[in-house]
Design an enzyme around this catalytic site. Sequence first.
Site, PDB file in Angstrom:
ATOM      1  N   GLU A   1      26.815  -3.181  54.149  1.00  0.00           N
ATOM      2  CA  GLU A   1      28.232  -3.557  54.185  1.00  0.00           C
ATOM      3  C   GLU A   1      28.546  -4.636  53.156  1.00  0.00           C
ATOM      4  O   GLU A   1      29.697  -4.824  52.773  1.00  0.00           O
ATOM      5  CB  GLU A   1      28.643  -4.109  55.566  1.00  0.00           C
ATOM      6  CG  GLU A   1      28.175  -3.281  56.731  1.00  0.00           C
ATOM      7  CD  GLU A   1      26.775  -3.681  57.175  1.00  0.00           C
ATOM      8  OE1 GLU A   1      26.506  -4.891  57.274  1.00  0.00           O
ATOM      9  OE2 GLU A   1      25.951  -2.783  57.398  1.00  0.00           O
TER      10      GLU A   1
ATOM     11  N   GLU B   1      38.171 -18.492  57.684  1.00  0.00           N
ATOM     12  CA  GLU B   1      37.807 -18.520  59.103  1.00  0.00           C
ATOM     13  C   GLU B   1      38.835 -19.295  59.933  1.00  0.00           C
ATOM     14  O   GLU B   1      39.174 -18.897  61.049  1.00  0.00           O
ATOM     15  CB  GLU B   1      36.414 -19.128  59.265  1.00  0.00           C
ATOM     16  CG  GLU B   1      35.764 -18.744  60.573  1.00  0.00           C
ATOM     17  CD  GLU B   1      34.236 -18.738  60.502  1.00  0.00           C
ATOM     18  OE1 GLU B   1      33.711 -18.618  59.379  1.00  0.00           O
ATOM     19  OE2 GLU B   1      33.599 -18.845  61.547  1.00  0.00           O
TER      20      GLU B   1
ATOM     21  N   GLU C   1      41.765 -17.128  60.412  1.00  0.00           N
ATOM     22  CA  GLU C   1      41.437 -16.088  61.397  1.00  0.00           C
ATOM     23  C   GLU C   1      41.524 -16.662  62.812  1.00  0.00           C
ATOM     24  O   GLU C   1      42.066 -16.032  63.726  1.00  0.00           O
ATOM     25  CB  GLU C   1      40.026 -15.564  61.122  1.00  0.00           C
ATOM     26  CG  GLU C   1      39.642 -14.351  61.966  1.00  0.00           C
ATOM     27  CD  GLU C   1      38.183 -13.929  61.745  1.00  0.00           C
ATOM     28  OE1 GLU C   1      37.496 -14.561  60.899  1.00  0.00           O
ATOM     29  OE2 GLU C   1      37.726 -12.987  62.394  1.00  0.00           O
TER      30      GLU C   1
ATOM     31  N   CYS D   1      20.855 -25.282  59.277  1.00  0.00           N
ATOM     32  CA  CYS D   1      20.136 -24.740  58.112  1.00  0.00           C
ATOM     33  C   CYS D   1      19.144 -25.709  57.508  1.00  0.00           C
ATOM     34  O   CYS D   1      18.186 -25.301  56.850  1.00  0.00           O
ATOM     35  CB  CYS D   1      21.132 -24.312  57.035  1.00  0.00           C
ATOM     36  SG  CYS D   1      22.420 -23.256  57.695  1.00  0.00           S
TER      37      CYS D   1
ATOM     38  N   SER E   1      33.596 -13.754  64.073  1.00  0.00           N
ATOM     39  CA  SER E   1      34.502 -13.778  62.925  1.00  0.00           C
ATOM     40  C   SER E   1      34.087 -12.695  61.942  1.00  0.00           C
ATOM     41  O   SER E   1      32.897 -12.421  61.781  1.00  0.00           O
ATOM     42  CB  SER E   1      34.435 -15.146  62.260  1.00  0.00           C
ATOM     43  OG  SER E   1      34.819 -15.058  60.903  1.00  0.00           O
TER      44      SER E   1
ATOM     45  N   GLU F   1      19.916 -10.293  55.086  1.00  0.00           N
ATOM     46  CA  GLU F   1      21.370 -10.199  55.027  1.00  0.00           C
ATOM     47  C   GLU F   1      21.813  -9.609  53.695  1.00  0.00           C
ATOM     48  O   GLU F   1      22.689  -8.748  53.643  1.00  0.00           O
ATOM     49  CB  GLU F   1      21.986 -11.594  55.210  1.00  0.00           C
ATOM     50  CG  GLU F   1      23.496 -11.589  55.344  1.00  0.00           C
ATOM     51  CD  GLU F   1      24.080 -12.990  55.244  1.00  0.00           C
ATOM     52  OE1 GLU F   1      23.465 -13.838  54.560  1.00  0.00           O
ATOM     53  OE2 GLU F   1      25.150 -13.226  55.816  1.00  0.00           O
TER      54      GLU F   1
ATOM     55  N   CYS G   1      28.490 -17.239  59.879  1.00  0.00           N
ATOM     56  CA  CYS G   1      27.744 -17.562  58.667  1.00  0.00           C
ATOM     57  C   CYS G   1      26.252 -17.547  58.865  1.00  0.00           C
ATOM     58  O   CYS G   1      25.493 -17.545  57.904  1.00  0.00           O
ATOM     59  CB  CYS G   1      28.184 -18.916  58.107  1.00  0.00           C
ATOM     60  SG  CYS G   1      28.280 -20.171  59.354  1.00  0.00           S
TER      61      CYS G   1
END
Lengths: 161, 577, 658
Positions: B365, B278, B281, B502, B318, B360, B298
């Site tokens: 994908e 990341e 990126e 989280c 991202s 998720e 994330c």
Amino acid sequence: MPEKIFEHYPKSEKSNLIPILQDVQDKYGYLPERLLLEVADYIDIPLSRVYGVATFYNQFRLNPLGKNVIRVCRGTACHVKNSANILQAIENELKIKAGQTSRDKMFTIETVACIGACSIAPVISINDEYFGRLTVKEIPKIISKYKKEVKYEKNELTVAG
Amino acid sequence: MVEFSINNINVKAENGMTILDAAKSVGIDIPTLCHMKDLFPTGACRMCVVEVDGMRGLTPSCAFPVAEGMVVQTNSPRVRRARKTIVELLIENHPQDCLICVRNKNCELQDLSEKYAIREHRFAGEKKNHAIDISSPSIERDPAKCILCGRCVRTCNEIQKIGAIDFTNRGFRSNVTTPYNKGLNVSDCILCGQCILACPTAALREKSHSKEVINALTNKDKYCIVQIAPAVRASLGEEYNLPIGTNVTGQIVTGLRRLGFRKVFDTNFAADLTIMEESTELINRITSSGVLPMFTSCCPGWVKFVEQNNPEILNHISTCKSPHEMEGALLKTYYAKKMGLQPENIFVVSIMPCTVKKYESDRPELTEENMPDVDAVLTVRELVRIFNMAGIDFNGLPEDEFDNPLGVSTGAAAIFGTSGGVMEAALRTAYSKLTNQILPTLELNDLRGMSGVKEASIIINGKQINVAVVNGIGNVREIVKDVQEGKSKYHFIEVMACPGGCINGGGQPIHQKPEKIKKRMDVLYNIDTKSSIRMSHENPIVLKIYDEFFGEPNSLEAHRILHTSYIDRKSILRNNA
Amino acid sequence: MKSFLEIQFKNQYHSPETPKSDFLIKCSNPSLSPTQDNELNKYVAELKHEKHEVPIIFIGADTSGLASGAGKVKLAIETELQKLNIDAKIVLTGGMGFGAIEPTVDIKLPNQDRIIYCEITYKDVPELLKTTLIDKRIYSKKVFGKYGKTEGSILNIYETPFFKNQKRVVLKNCGIIDPNYIDEYIVSDGFKALDKVLRNMKPLDVVNEIIESGLRGRGGGGFPTGLKWKLANAKISENKYIVCNADEGDPGAFMDRSVLEGDPFNVVEGMIIGGYAIGADFGYIYCRAEYPLAIQKLENAISECKRYGLLGENILDSGFKFDLKIKKGAGAFVCGEETALIASIEGKRGMPKPRPPYPSDSGLFGKPTVINNVETFANISNIINNGSKWFAGIGTEKSKGTKVFALSGKIKNSGLVEVPMGISLRQIVFDIGGGIPDDKKFKAVQIGGPSGGCLPDAVLDTPVDYESLKQVGAMMGSGGFVVMDERTCMVDVAKFFLTFIQNESCGKCVPCREGTKRMLEIIERITKSYSKEESKADVLQRFKGVIHLQRLAEVIKDTSLCGLGQSAPNPVLSGLQYFREEYESHIYDRVCESHVCKELLTYKIETDLCSGCGLCERKCPNEAIVGEKKHPHFIIESKCIKCGMCVDTCRFDAISVN
């Protein structure tokens, strides 16, 4: 394309939710789902909130009405004059219960809390006509008048077709 | 200050304080159900009623301010009778399924029934009848168990500002549900699970995948690997009555081994990997005029939010997978090859503090040749139930270490579980990468804490980089609006759907103790301060993997395995309305 | 002259943009505008119906009148006039309130008094018009009374038995003036109070005047209006709101509707004065959507007031600005509660909120708000015009003024009455109401709508005032007054009101949402069928329910969030208090003396009376009647669902019920 109905309400003003829903129902006869979505977008509130308001109030319908709407008054004065029997007689005659619409979409029965014509209780209204001082005996005759109108229209269609 | 009396005890309290809070300050507990700290009282449940001299009926203590000379009774016969009746009324419209209910022994209705010694069914009658909604892979709704306290609705509307559910209909027919009672999977819900944390009963709960995991563990042909998220180690002990804020990493590892997992790895490892990808990126976008600001990816709840509401800014997010998905992808490719395992025999389980991760892991994908990167996600609560069923006495477990190689991690990875942690970790690495120096202080305090939106600026090679941290999805709208209109001043923005990050995710232990967020955060910050390596780019195993496998961050191979793409879900949902 | 806007003041017209503070005074006092003297005099005389060239026909066309057939009567009159080729003016008024004799038609010939005719159907019209307009005589078959001096047997309306004991303050203009015509309102002392307030009084002066009058909220709460206004007046805020609660939801109540349809300008005037008193610049009228005629009249009144500059900026050049908007209710009885009403205006579900904060502190949109009932506002202009002492001189020590009641049920003279506080219930039922029809015996009167209590003959001498009614277990409420006779079952009445309350409960708080449902179930079990198959468990549950009924009712009263829940147990509690034997005979003897609770009745065909026509057999919804043609028929008791259709259908009265 935003509904024309919304146009004279300012966008994103939450207190206009109920008047807008009332206008939508005035135009379409009920609240179609896709319009609730449009209202939610226009006022910028979640769809769940629009739906929550629409299901809270007696006035809002999420399903279309039948052609003839029979409203039976269940106010105190009418109750004391046996409007419960009138309701049951109408339900028996049309074979549907209050809150339902007949299969041929010709009749809907609704109960209302008080029409406000207590002096001629018990009262019902069919579309915009009032019938007061009702007795159970008169019900079949009154309803058949509206059924006849249905039949007449059907004949017209076959003639034209 | 006002002086008044509660239960013949003289009390002094601040003007404007509620009777409820004043009572608590002198050790008098008044039960509540609809009360939510920091939110305006609704006065719905009537559990907290007390007797106040001079008032006609009983008074709700959560909504009434104290006054000079007030005389309050919280345990008079009239009050007791009222509270008992309220509980009885709630019970009569509730399934009597305690023995087979997931909240058995952790249910507020059970607690009240016990506290008020309910011993008979005085008012038996019609019970409400609603179907269970199991449409989504993460959350189950069971409106028959709902006591209409409204906490989930307020959480979803006032805190998270999503509004997927609301009260519908009226009176006895009231029901908390989605519009048209459609499945959660086609609603505005982002599956963050904050509603589960708020729910006093089992009306909202996670979808369980324990059966799949236990079956895999029993299947001799499956090579079961488990990873645990940063936030799990900070909270799991609470389910075993350990003090909030106890770090139980070592015991969890032992427990998982005893369940039969062949390898116990750490998601924190992949967190370091994520930072490598990341930060590279980000640097690329900044130096080559790429799409800015860039958002973290994330948090799958945040990603779902953008896909459903603002797909036009998906290109800002991202393309990195989330840490546990990166780890799963690694396991099924690099690790399988290295260990000589068949990828289809590997079963990867993630233990998460989160409910959205279940959804998720189902995303098409996030697969490698039709094999999902992660096979099953369990919440902290589910893992504890599996431990208990297996007879594992958690408190008596010795500590153990993660397996290698995917068990090595840095302090930067540990703080991923808190709001602002990902940003701190990313900046530590980005700064070093660009300046070849180390940040003067590794703790970026501007990015810590419970504010809704936190910002900071840092000068890198003479250029000012502006960053923001959005703490809780309810605070994201202004920032999204600015990005839509091209007015955003930020380069990099971290978004966590759950307030606090989280550590307060939808899969965490359920209780209402107010200190839980801070104490869990402290565990992770302490791990960071005590770590020998505190910057992701110094994780030796991470560097080794680039050497052996990916070459360098954002390489073609790295993109194939560690990056993903997103979908415009808004048009799909609208067209099917 | 077509309207008062044509008066000139020193060569200038009054308009909303150029308000003249003397405008209203000049409208009602022709001598003050010398240049327009003659024309103004003529116009005022026309408006007061003193001088007119053609006959005027007034038709009581409010909702109640229309439901009785006033629409058909109007059409018939128009047709007949055309046929007779007579010119006459038709004026549609509100209702004067005597529902039992509607539709009413008043005929005023030039230079003669206005004569009131009652129970006019479209069939009567030709003869009515011929007699009155051509023969110029009284149509004695249907004459009721007259305005003006009593002549022979035709009494002045206020001397007729129905109106004799009433005191018409709020209903002063209803049924008399044209509710759409602002000029007619002005010459009927309309806006005189507004004029006085804006030119001679400060806001606090108005507040004090209302306090001293002793006016209490007429919506049911009975909270001193002046005090409510004072609290809001004292708050400092950029915006304040005044709201009119026209959500009249009590089934059987139509007081507010009649006032809004008959005299809407009075209510608007009261609101403007209220706005001035508390410092509000905006007001809402929350009117239930089931009153389309009332809404239409209000919309017209508001737009006319705007046209005259009585709403808007700088009203009558006083510097005071005020505007009004109508919000239509969407069908929720609970929205009559203040905080629920506020939530509804804000576009939310109509769910009440805990107090504090009180609306006068933080109400609509978080601003200081005053909410008053229609009838409360309708009193304001009268108080300002006649003075607080005058108002305080009517009624009792703690309950001043008059109260409008909607009499209905088993009573001869049903309709709207306005009486001074302190009159006894007995006087209302028998003197004004005319007693029970069909020679039946009085049993109970329900006051206060579904939240009120049923009072028996024993307490009929209770004076009508807030405290006395509370003491006997009822409440004033908004004015619903339903009379019941021996053919009414009190358990059934409690069931009826509980069903209504259950349907209208908003569902927010546990005691009302769950508790009223359980109370209703207990009452329903009492009225349910006794069949030999009843299990011991059912019997036990029936008894258990009754034992716990009192406890449940008291907890609901103690803990509910709003007035709806708090008063929901009243019908049951007052029923248990005054009609305990009736409840007990239902529970233990399983008998309903009034023959209302159908499931407790047995239907039997008397073989010696039955002609065998088979009509009942065809009507029976459950095929429970068998028999051969021309032979006596028989009801199969196990199939009988006690609907009573057969009794209603039988032409020979051959079916007995016990």
